[in-house]
Design a protein around this motif. Sequence first.
Motif, PDB file in Angstrom:
ATOM      1  N   LEU A   1      -1.712  -9.945  15.462  1.00 53.79           N
ATOM      2  CA  LEU A   1      -2.784 -10.985  15.135  1.00 53.79           C
ATOM      3  C   LEU A   1      -3.395 -10.566  14.086  1.00 53.79           C
ATOM      4  N   GLU A   2      -3.881 -11.556  13.252  1.00 50.13           N
ATOM      5  CA  GLU A   2      -5.007 -10.960  12.128  1.00 50.13           C
ATOM      6  C   GLU A   2      -6.229 -10.579  12.740  1.00 50.13           C
TER       7      GLU A   2
ATOM      8  N   ARG B   1      -9.065 -12.563  14.467  1.00 53.47           N
ATOM      9  CA  ARG B   1      -8.604 -13.150  15.743  1.00 53.47           C
ATOM     10  C   ARG B   1      -8.535 -11.975  16.802  1.00 53.47           C
TER      11      ARG B   1
ATOM     12  N   CYS C   1     -11.807 -11.216  17.747  1.00 59.00           N
ATOM     13  CA  CYS C   1     -12.303 -12.302  18.850  1.00 59.00           C
ATOM     14  C   CYS C   1     -11.680 -11.795  20.328  1.00 59.00           C
TER      15      CYS C   1
ATOM     16  N   THR D   1     -19.071 -16.276  12.104  1.00 55.53           N
ATOM     17  CA  THR D   1     -17.904 -17.303  11.913  1.00 55.53           C
ATOM     18  C   THR D   1     -18.471 -18.611  12.937  1.00 55.53           C
TER      19      THR D   1
ATOM     20  N   THR E   1     -14.693 -22.293  15.387  1.00 51.81           N
ATOM     21  CA  THR E   1     -13.504 -21.426  14.631  1.00 51.81           C
ATOM     22  C   THR E   1     -13.296 -20.276  15.867  1.00 51.81           C
ATOM     23  N   VAL E   2     -14.270 -19.706  16.260  1.00 54.36           N
ATOM     24  CA  VAL E   2     -14.203 -18.682  17.138  1.00 54.36           C
ATOM     25  C   VAL E   2     -13.471 -18.934  18.384  1.00 54.36           C
TER      26      VAL E   2
ATOM     27  N   SER F   1     -11.160 -21.411  18.920  1.00 50.56           N
ATOM     28  CA  SER F   1      -9.843 -22.070  18.270  1.00 50.56           C
ATOM     29  C   SER F   1      -8.709 -20.810  18.232  1.00 50.56           C
ATOM     30  N   TRP F   2      -9.807 -19.568  17.652  1.00 52.73           N
ATOM     31  CA  TRP F   2      -8.890 -18.340  17.446  1.00 52.73           C
ATOM     32  C   TRP F   2      -8.511 -17.735  18.591  1.00 52.73           C
TER      33      TRP F   2
ATOM     34  N   ARG G   1      -5.644 -19.856  20.413  1.00 54.35           N
ATOM     35  CA  ARG G   1      -4.605 -19.610  19.781  1.00 54.35           C
ATOM     36  C   ARG G   1      -3.959 -18.222  19.802  1.00 54.35           C
ATOM     37  N   SER G   2      -5.094 -17.251  19.658  1.00 49.86           N
ATOM     38  CA  SER G   2      -4.621 -15.957  20.043  1.00 49.86           C
ATOM     39  C   SER G   2      -3.910 -15.627  21.492  1.00 49.86           C
TER      40      SER G   2
END
Length: 183
Positions: A135-136, A139, A142, A162, A166-167, A169-170, A173-174
Amino acid sequence: MPSHDAPFDYESAVMACARGERHALRSLYERESRWLLGVALRIVRDPQQAEDVVHDGFVQAWQHAGTFDPALGSARGWLYTIVRHRALKAVRHPGRVISLAPDELARWSDAVQGDAEVEDRGLDAGSLERCLDRLEAPRRACVVHAFVDGFTHEQIAERLATPLGTVKSWIRRSLASLKECLA
């Protein structure tokens, strides 16, 4: 105390609790209480409060065992979800007793169930670490803040400067990426 490595039918135990069979609750408690205490302690950071959270979580599991739906996730994940959610509520609302509505369990089960599934499949910490490393960095941060530190999405957004959306969503998705990586 039973061996944590021995096979155990969590779904049957929860269904037995729904029928009022106290031995099933005792079996669940003997098998998972110390692990759940660790989960609660990481979040509330107070041993006495963590014990209260675990106790209340088992009471809630007993009272709502009939609402467990295996189609939504594993029974073990459901139990961890209850305790984790109660611990988060205890941190967010100190001094308040908050019960978890059965429909809220479905929202949280995927995230916590992932932790239980990793252990059930015998994956080691190295596998999880390897997948987290993919993971980036933001992300990964988070996910760690949410599931290890017990931070709310709002706290994570503030800490990382952030946007809240966005948090969220990250994290979503993560978790999907981690689930795929660990599959």
